[in-house]
Design an enzyme around this catalytic site. Structure first.
Site, PDB file in Angstrom:
ATOM      1  N   ASN A   9       0.864  -1.187   0.000  1.00 20.35           N
ATOM      2  CA  ASN A   9       0.000   0.000   0.000  1.00 20.35           C
ATOM      3  C   ASN A   9       0.896   1.232   0.000  1.00 20.35           C
ATOM      4  O   ASN A   9       1.483   1.572   1.025  1.00 20.35           O
ATOM      5  CB  ASN A   9      -0.886  -0.030   1.257  1.00 20.35           C
ATOM      6  CG  ASN A   9      -1.700   1.239   1.416  1.00 20.35           C
ATOM      7  OD1 ASN A   9      -1.830   2.033   0.482  1.00 20.35           O
ATOM      8  ND2 ASN A   9      -2.257   1.444   2.604  1.00 20.35           N
ATOM      9  N   TRP A  10       0.980   1.882  -1.147  1.00 18.85           N
ATOM     10  CA  TRP A  10       1.902   3.025  -1.268  1.00 18.85           C
ATOM     11  C   TRP A  10       1.334   4.285  -0.626  1.00 18.85           C
ATOM     12  O   TRP A  10       2.038   5.280  -0.494  1.00 18.85           O
ATOM     13  CB  TRP A  10       2.196   3.311  -2.746  1.00 18.85           C
ATOM     14  CG  TRP A  10       2.968   2.241  -3.453  1.00 18.85           C
ATOM     15  CD1 TRP A  10       3.336   1.002  -2.974  1.00 18.85           C
ATOM     16  CD2 TRP A  10       3.489   2.307  -4.794  1.00 18.85           C
ATOM     17  NE1 TRP A  10       4.034   0.302  -3.918  1.00 18.85           N
ATOM     18  CE2 TRP A  10       4.145   1.079  -5.055  1.00 18.85           C
ATOM     19  CE3 TRP A  10       3.453   3.275  -5.786  1.00 18.85           C
ATOM     20  CZ2 TRP A  10       4.759   0.812  -6.280  1.00 18.85           C
ATOM     21  CZ3 TRP A  10       4.070   3.011  -7.009  1.00 18.85           C
ATOM     22  CH2 TRP A  10       4.717   1.788  -7.248  1.00 18.85           C
ATOM     23  N   LYS A  11       0.064   4.272  -0.265  1.00 19.45           N
ATOM     24  CA  LYS A  11      -0.596   5.458   0.298  1.00 19.45           C
ATOM     25  C   LYS A  11      -0.367   6.673  -0.627  1.00 19.45           C
ATOM     26  O   LYS A  11      -0.253   6.503  -1.827  1.00 19.45           O
ATOM     27  CB  LYS A  11      -0.113   5.730   1.722  1.00 19.45           C
ATOM     28  CG  LYS A  11      -0.134   4.465   2.588  1.00 19.45           C
ATOM     29  CD  LYS A  11       0.002   4.745   4.039  1.00 19.45           C
ATOM     30  CE  LYS A  11       0.214   3.434   4.785  1.00 19.45           C
ATOM     31  NZ  LYS A  11       0.022   3.568   6.207  1.00 19.45           N
ATOM     32  N   HIS A  94      -9.382   0.705   4.872  1.00 18.95           N
ATOM     33  CA  HIS A  94      -8.108   0.960   5.562  1.00 18.95           C
ATOM     34  C   HIS A  94      -8.366   1.885   6.746  1.00 18.95           C
ATOM     35  O   HIS A  94      -9.219   2.782   6.673  1.00 18.95           O
ATOM     36  CB  HIS A  94      -7.109   1.594   4.590  1.00 18.95           C
ATOM     37  CG  HIS A  94      -5.729   1.649   5.151  1.00 18.95           C
ATOM     38  ND1 HIS A  94      -5.334   2.640   6.028  1.00 18.95           N
ATOM     39  CD2 HIS A  94      -4.672   0.833   5.002  1.00 18.95           C
ATOM     40  CE1 HIS A  94      -4.077   2.421   6.384  1.00 18.95           C
ATOM     41  NE2 HIS A  94      -3.644   1.327   5.762  1.00 18.95           N
ATOM     42  N   GLU A  96      -6.902   4.388   7.801  1.00 21.19           N
ATOM     43  CA  GLU A  96      -6.787   5.823   7.511  1.00 21.19           C
ATOM     44  C   GLU A  96      -8.067   6.355   6.863  1.00 21.19           C
ATOM     45  O   GLU A  96      -8.444   7.501   7.075  1.00 21.19           O
ATOM     46  CB  GLU A  96      -5.545   6.076   6.632  1.00 21.19           C
ATOM     47  CG  GLU A  96      -4.276   5.912   7.462  1.00 21.19           C
ATOM     48  CD  GLU A  96      -3.064   5.421   6.704  1.00 21.19           C
ATOM     49  OE1 GLU A  96      -3.023   5.519   5.469  1.00 21.19           O
ATOM     50  OE2 GLU A  96      -2.135   4.917   7.374  1.00 21.19           O
ATOM     51  N   GLU A 166      -5.268  -5.319  10.462  1.00 19.99           N
ATOM     52  CA  GLU A 166      -4.260  -4.287  10.688  1.00 19.99           C
ATOM     53  C   GLU A 166      -4.553  -3.579  12.010  1.00 19.99           C
ATOM     54  O   GLU A 166      -5.348  -2.629  12.039  1.00 19.99           O
ATOM     55  CB  GLU A 166      -4.295  -3.259   9.551  1.00 19.99           C
ATOM     56  CG  GLU A 166      -4.048  -3.856   8.189  1.00 19.99           C
ATOM     57  CD  GLU A 166      -3.493  -2.815   7.232  1.00 19.99           C
ATOM     58  OE1 GLU A 166      -2.358  -2.975   6.798  1.00 19.99           O
ATOM     59  OE2 GLU A 166      -4.199  -1.825   6.962  1.00 19.99           O
ATOM     60  N   GLY A 172       2.287   2.123  10.761  1.00 13.29           N
ATOM     61  CA  GLY A 172       3.191   3.270  10.614  1.00 13.29           C
ATOM     62  C   GLY A 172       3.832   3.712  11.915  1.00 13.29           C
ATOM     63  O   GLY A 172       4.403   4.798  11.983  1.00 13.29           O
ATOM     64  N   SER A 212       3.511  -2.195  10.445  1.00 10.68           N
ATOM     65  CA  SER A 212       4.965  -2.185  10.667  1.00 10.68           C
ATOM     66  C   SER A 212       5.640  -3.516  10.320  1.00 10.68           C
ATOM     67  O   SER A 212       6.602  -3.924  10.981  1.00 10.68           O
ATOM     68  CB  SER A 212       5.285  -1.753  12.101  1.00 10.68           C
ATOM     69  OG  SER A 212       4.773  -0.446  12.328  1.00 10.68           O
ATOM     70  N   GLY A 233       2.808  -1.187   4.313  1.00  5.63           N
ATOM     71  CA  GLY A 233       2.799   0.235   4.013  1.00  5.63           C
ATOM     72  C   GLY A 233       4.204   0.742   3.741  1.00  5.63           C
ATOM     73  O   GLY A 233       4.742   0.571   2.645  1.00  5.63           O
ATOM     74  N   GLY A 234       4.831   1.317   4.757  1.00  5.07           N
ATOM     75  CA  GLY A 234       6.145   1.963   4.601  1.00  5.07           C
ATOM     76  C   GLY A 234       7.173   1.121   3.852  1.00  5.07           C
ATOM     77  O   GLY A 234       7.848   1.624   2.941  1.00  5.07           O
TER      78      GLY A 234
HETATM   79  C1  PEP Z   1      -0.740   0.009   6.027  1.00 10.18           C
HETATM   80  O1  PEP Z   1      -0.880   1.217   5.883  1.00 10.18           O
HETATM   81  O2  PEP Z   1      -1.574  -0.773   5.528  1.00 10.18           O
HETATM   82  C2  PEP Z   1       0.406  -0.458   6.794  1.00 10.18           C
HETATM   83  C3  PEP Z   1       0.421  -1.687   7.210  1.00 10.18           C
HETATM   84  O3  PEP Z   1       1.399   0.470   7.029  1.00 10.18           O
HETATM   85  P1  PEP Z   1       2.844   0.183   7.711  1.00 10.18           P
HETATM   86  O4  PEP Z   1       3.380  -1.095   7.095  1.00 10.18           O
HETATM   87  O5  PEP Z   1       3.671   1.365   7.317  1.00 10.18           O
HETATM   88  O6  PEP Z   1       2.618   0.048   9.163  1.00 10.18           O
END
Ligand code: PEP
Length: 249
Positions: A9-11, A94, A96, A166, A172, A212, A233-234
């Site tokens: 997920n590049w956001k 998600h 967010e 999640e 994040g 994470s 994500g990151g």
């Molecule tokens: C996400 O946004 O779906 C996610 C898991 O982010 P991160 O890996 O950065 O915690």
């Protein structure tokens, strides 16, 4: 048998040219490693159709879609538009979106149904915030998210749905769920699916962990029997880290 999946997920990151470079690198790493996981990337809307031409066996996802099919909804992108741009998967719910755009379980259910009707495969996200975990309400919260979000779906629909657990406190933040915490919730969700859709569907649904996840912890998370991969994500913004996670099974 359910698939192992790693989805990035590049956001709201990367400009088009950087995104195209990243997508090319993900494609190359995936082709060269020839691993067992299905690899999905979810770039921003603006990049989707260009990136779709670059990624070979890697699958394309959107990060969101409208709950409406068409019409006067300025700024929205419908599931059918995504399909017409070559998109196969869509992340729905998600945290967010839930937190910053007030998307609730009912609205997300509408999105899931419309996405399925259009031929998209939803990656439906659920997960508790820290206060809910600390108050011992984590299972109640996730149960509500899953039962309402997937309400009215048939067993045939469920063949196309992926679920991502999640925990919001891990997204994040650098705080990752322990393998035990991840497995405990994934097992709970699978049992929930048994009750809602039967053994066959529960067995065949891929359940991804997100929060994470990185090269140093992916293998121990993915080693759990009910963790079928990750939503990343990151770490999905660095081709090398993402490849290491893809190969962590
Ligand atoms: C996400 O946004 O779906 C996610 C898991 O982010 P991160 O890996 O950065 O915690």
């Amino acid at each position: 048998m359910r698939r192992k999946i790693v989805a990035g997920n590049w956001k709201m990151n990367t400009l088009l040219q950087d995104g195209m470079e990243l997508a090319r690198a993900v494609e190359q790493n995936t082709r060269e490693s020839n691993g067992e996981a299905l690899v999905i990337i979810a770039p921003p809307f603006t990049h989707l159709s260009r990136i779709g031409d670059l990624i070979g066996e890697v699958k394309l996802a959107a990060q969101n879609c409208s709950s409406e099919a068409s019409g006067a909804f300025t700024g929205e992108v419908s599931p059918a538009m995504l399909v017409s741009a070559g998109v196969e998967y869509v992340i729905i719910g998600h945290s967010e979106r839930r937190t910053y755009y007030a998307e609730d379980n009912q609205l997300l259910n509408k999105k899931v149904k419309l996405a399925l009707e259009a031929g998209l495969k939803p990656i439906y996200c659920c997960g508790e915030v820290l206060e809910e975990r600390e108050a011992g309400k984590l299972f109640e919260v996730v149960e509500k998210q899953v039962t309402t979000g997937l309400e009215g779906l048939s067993a045939a629909d469920m063949k196309k749905v992926v679920i991502a657990y999640e925990p919001v406190w891990a997204i994040g933040t650098g705080k990752v769920a322990t393998p035990e915490q991840a497995q405990e919730m994934h097992q709970f969700i699978r049992q929930l699916l048994v009750g809602l859709f039967g053994d066959g569907v529960a067995d065949d649904t891929s359940l991804l962990y997100g929060g994470s996840c990185k090269p140093s912890n992916a293998a121990e998370l993915f080693a759990n029997p009910d963790v079928d991969g990750g939503l990343i994500g990151g770490a999905s913004l660095k081709a090398g880290d993402f490849a290491a996670i893809v190969n962590a099974f």
